[in-house]
Design a protein around this motif. Structure first.
Motif, PDB file in Angstrom:
ATOM      1  N   VAL A   1       0.870  -1.174   0.000  1.00 50.24           N
ATOM      2  CA  VAL A   1       0.000   0.000   0.000  1.00 50.24           C
ATOM      3  C   VAL A   1       0.906   1.222   0.000  1.00 50.24           C
ATOM      4  O   VAL A   1       1.711   1.399   0.910  1.00 50.24           O
ATOM      5  CB  VAL A   1      -0.917   0.031   1.237  1.00 50.24           C
ATOM      6  N   LYS A   2       0.784   2.061  -1.025  1.00 49.98           N
ATOM      7  CA  LYS A   2       1.653   3.228  -1.139  1.00 49.98           C
ATOM      8  C   LYS A   2       0.830   4.499  -1.298  1.00 49.98           C
ATOM      9  O   LYS A   2       0.094   4.655  -2.272  1.00 49.98           O
ATOM     10  CB  LYS A   2       2.601   3.079  -2.328  1.00 49.98           C
ATOM     11  N   TYR A   3       0.939   5.397  -0.317  1.00 47.21           N
ATOM     12  CA  TYR A   3       0.330   6.716  -0.412  1.00 47.21           C
ATOM     13  C   TYR A   3       1.278   7.619  -1.198  1.00 47.21           C
ATOM     14  O   TYR A   3       2.438   7.787  -0.820  1.00 47.21           O
ATOM     15  CB  TYR A   3       0.114   7.327   0.971  1.00 47.21           C
ATOM     16  N   LEU A   4       0.780   8.214  -2.269  1.00 49.05           N
ATOM     17  CA  LEU A   4       1.586   9.153  -3.042  1.00 49.05           C
ATOM     18  C   LEU A   4       1.381  10.571  -2.514  1.00 49.05           C
ATOM     19  O   LEU A   4       0.392  10.849  -1.839  1.00 49.05           O
ATOM     20  CB  LEU A   4       1.207   9.064  -4.516  1.00 49.05           C
ATOM     21  N   PRO A   5       2.308  11.478  -2.808  1.00 50.85           N
ATOM     22  CA  PRO A   5       2.164  12.862  -2.337  1.00 50.85           C
ATOM     23  C   PRO A   5       0.864  13.490  -2.832  1.00 50.85           C
ATOM     24  O   PRO A   5       0.393  13.186  -3.934  1.00 50.85           O
ATOM     25  CB  PRO A   5       3.386  13.563  -2.934  1.00 50.85           C
ATOM     26  N   PRO A   6       0.254  14.360  -2.029  1.00 51.51           N
ATOM     27  CA  PRO A   6      -1.008  14.998  -2.425  1.00 51.51           C
ATOM     28  C   PRO A   6      -0.876  15.793  -3.724  1.00 51.51           C
ATOM     29  O   PRO A   6       0.146  16.419  -3.984  1.00 51.51           O
ATOM     30  CB  PRO A   6      -1.317  15.937  -1.246  1.00 51.51           C
ATOM     31  N   ILE A   7      -1.916  15.733  -4.525  1.00 53.04           N
ATOM     32  CA  ILE A   7      -2.012  16.526  -5.752  1.00 53.04           C
ATOM     33  C   ILE A   7      -2.921  17.712  -5.456  1.00 53.04           C
ATOM     34  O   ILE A   7      -4.107  17.548  -5.160  1.00 53.04           O
ATOM     35  CB  ILE A   7      -2.582  15.683  -6.906  1.00 53.04           C
ATOM     36  N   ARG A   8      -2.374  18.917  -5.504  1.00 55.93           N
ATOM     37  CA  ARG A   8      -3.172  20.099  -5.195  1.00 55.93           C
ATOM     38  C   ARG A   8      -4.195  20.364  -6.302  1.00 55.93           C
ATOM     39  O   ARG A   8      -3.910  20.165  -7.485  1.00 55.93           O
ATOM     40  CB  ARG A   8      -2.269  21.324  -5.042  1.00 55.93           C
ATOM     41  N   THR A   9      -5.372  20.821  -5.903  1.00 51.80           N
ATOM     42  CA  THR A   9      -6.437  21.094  -6.873  1.00 51.80           C
ATOM     43  C   THR A   9      -6.940  22.546  -6.788  1.00 51.80           C
ATOM     44  O   THR A   9      -7.970  22.876  -7.385  1.00 51.80           O
ATOM     45  CB  THR A   9      -7.630  20.146  -6.641  1.00 51.80           C
ATOM     46  N   ASP A  10      -6.212  23.398  -6.068  1.00 49.38           N
ATOM     47  CA  ASP A  10      -6.653  24.780  -5.846  1.00 49.38           C
ATOM     48  C   ASP A  10      -6.898  25.548  -7.143  1.00 49.38           C
ATOM     49  O   ASP A  10      -7.804  26.376  -7.224  1.00 49.38           O
ATOM     50  CB  ASP A  10      -5.604  25.540  -5.016  1.00 49.38           C
ATOM     51  N   ASP A  11      -6.054  25.263  -8.157  1.00 47.93           N
ATOM     52  CA  ASP A  11      -6.144  26.039  -9.400  1.00 47.93           C
ATOM     53  C   ASP A  11      -6.795  25.255 -10.538  1.00 47.93           C
ATOM     54  O   ASP A  11      -6.715  25.663 -11.695  1.00 47.93           O
ATOM     55  CB  ASP A  11      -4.749  26.494  -9.823  1.00 47.93           C
ATOM     56  N   TRP A  12      -7.452  24.147 -10.231  1.00 42.94           N
ATOM     57  CA  TRP A  12      -8.120  23.378 -11.282  1.00 42.94           C
ATOM     58  C   TRP A  12      -9.326  24.146 -11.812  1.00 42.94           C
ATOM     59  O   TRP A  12     -10.004  24.878 -11.071  1.00 42.94           O
ATOM     60  CB  TRP A  12      -8.561  22.024 -10.738  1.00 42.94           C
ATOM     61  N   THR A  13      -9.612  23.964 -13.102  1.00 43.39           N
ATOM     62  CA  THR A  13     -10.743  24.629 -13.734  1.00 43.39           C
ATOM     63  C   THR A  13     -11.624  23.606 -14.439  1.00 43.39           C
ATOM     64  O   THR A  13     -11.152  22.551 -14.884  1.00 43.39           O
ATOM     65  CB  THR A  13     -10.263  25.680 -14.749  1.00 43.39           C
ATOM     66  N   ALA A  14     -12.910  23.925 -14.539  1.00 40.44           N
ATOM     67  CA  ALA A  14     -13.887  22.974 -15.054  1.00 40.44           C
ATOM     68  C   ALA A  14     -13.691  22.633 -16.524  1.00 40.44           C
ATOM     69  O   ALA A  14     -14.210  21.614 -16.998  1.00 40.44           O
ATOM     70  CB  ALA A  14     -15.296  23.518 -14.834  1.00 40.44           C
TER      71      ALA A  14
END
Length: 299
Positions: A260-273
């Motif tokens: 089981v491997k947790y990868l670093p968080p992927i930020r979504t603050d600047d995601w657009t629709a």
């Protein structure tokens, strides 16, 4: 005492005891680096040889029966707790997590597969956890390892699954209508509202179903819609080996080593629709990069 603290303590304590029992690792050692190296060496030394003999099959059946009886018992106990807490939806979510920590841990102990867990420090904040799905064991691992304050999302038909489905409903986890794309998107918007209102994390299988071969399937867009609504970071959790341990349609659980491997968080603050497809592909590519060749999609 804070319930989340209890859940965290139980989860961490159980994992330490599990590794001590399975691999003879002494977690009283003051050197965490030395402990980690010792664990990795012990796990890597475990040789997995497929055994389909009658003895191995009978042992597997016994393990599955014991898992079922254990789940029946813990589900009955927590169903009573949930009924008492029915007027308090958030407390039912938290109790559902504690049920998962205990039951998932017990089920994994009964099955006896050696487990290596990496990067769990990435699971400290409110996030969207996503996981690849190729085995019933994935469910047990998620129950055990996701932090208290995490809500699951599954298809609405899950309520008809014996034992698990009814407790899933009582634990106030989320269900989505997949009958058509519009209904699915609306369900994910409602899920996002619930997550923000109660300050929860989310756990979801982006493939939408279990892979028959263990190879990664295409991702659905639901997790991206939730990310756009909540701006929660996405933490990919990569399961390897579970498809070898318990294959779809089989009643033979093999002692394959699991990772089981947790990868670093992927930020979504600047995601657009307008870039939903791009985000789905980007996260899918992250999985392809981190999975062994035997679990990557066929091209």
């Amino acid at each position: 005492m804070e319930i989340s603290g209890i859940g965290s303590f139980l989860r961490n304590r159980r994992f330490g005891n599990y590794l001590e029992a399975s691999f003879g690792v002494n977690f009283a050692s003051p050197s965490k680096v030395a402990v980690k190296e010792e664990v990795e060496k012990k796990i890597q030394s475990v040789a997995f040889v497929e055994d389909d003999g009658i003895g191995a099959v009978l042992i597997s059946w016994v393990r599955i029966v014991v898992c079922f009886v254990t789940m029946m018992f813990t589900t009955f106990i927590w169903a009573l707790i949930m009924l008492v807490l029915f007027p308090w939806p958030y407390q039912r979510i938290r109790q559902g997590n504690i049920y998962g920590h205990l039951t998932g841990r017990l089920l994994m102990w009964i099955l006896g597969n050696p487990i290596k867990i990496e990067g769990s420090e990435c699971a400290d904040e409110k996030v969207i956890y996503i996981c690849n799905h190729a085995s019933p064991i994935d469910i047990f691992l998620i129950m055990w390892l996701t932090p208290t304050g995490t809500v699951g999302v599954a298809k609405k038909e899950i309520i008809w699954y014996p034992l698990f489905g009814q407790l899933y409903f009582l634990a106030n986890h989320l269900r989505i209508d997949r009958s058509n794309p519009s209904a699915a998107i609306q369900s994910m918007k409602e899920a996002a509202h619930t997550i923000l209102k109660n300050n929860l994390s989310l756990i979801i299988f982006p493939e939408g179903t279990r892979s028959k071969s263990g190879r990664l399937l295409p991702f659905k867009k639901g997790f991206v819609h939730v990310a756009l609504q909540t701006r929660r970071p996405i933490v990919p959790v990569v399961f390897t080996g579970t498809h070898r341990a318990w294959r779809k349609g089989s009643l033979h659980v093999r002692p394959a080593p699991l990772n089981v491997k947790y990868l670093p968080p992927i930020r979504t603050d600047d995601w657009t629709a307008d870039k939903i497809e791009d985000y789905v592909k980007m996260v899918h590519d992250v999985y392809v990069k981190n999975l062994p060749e035997s679990q990557r999609p066929m091209h």
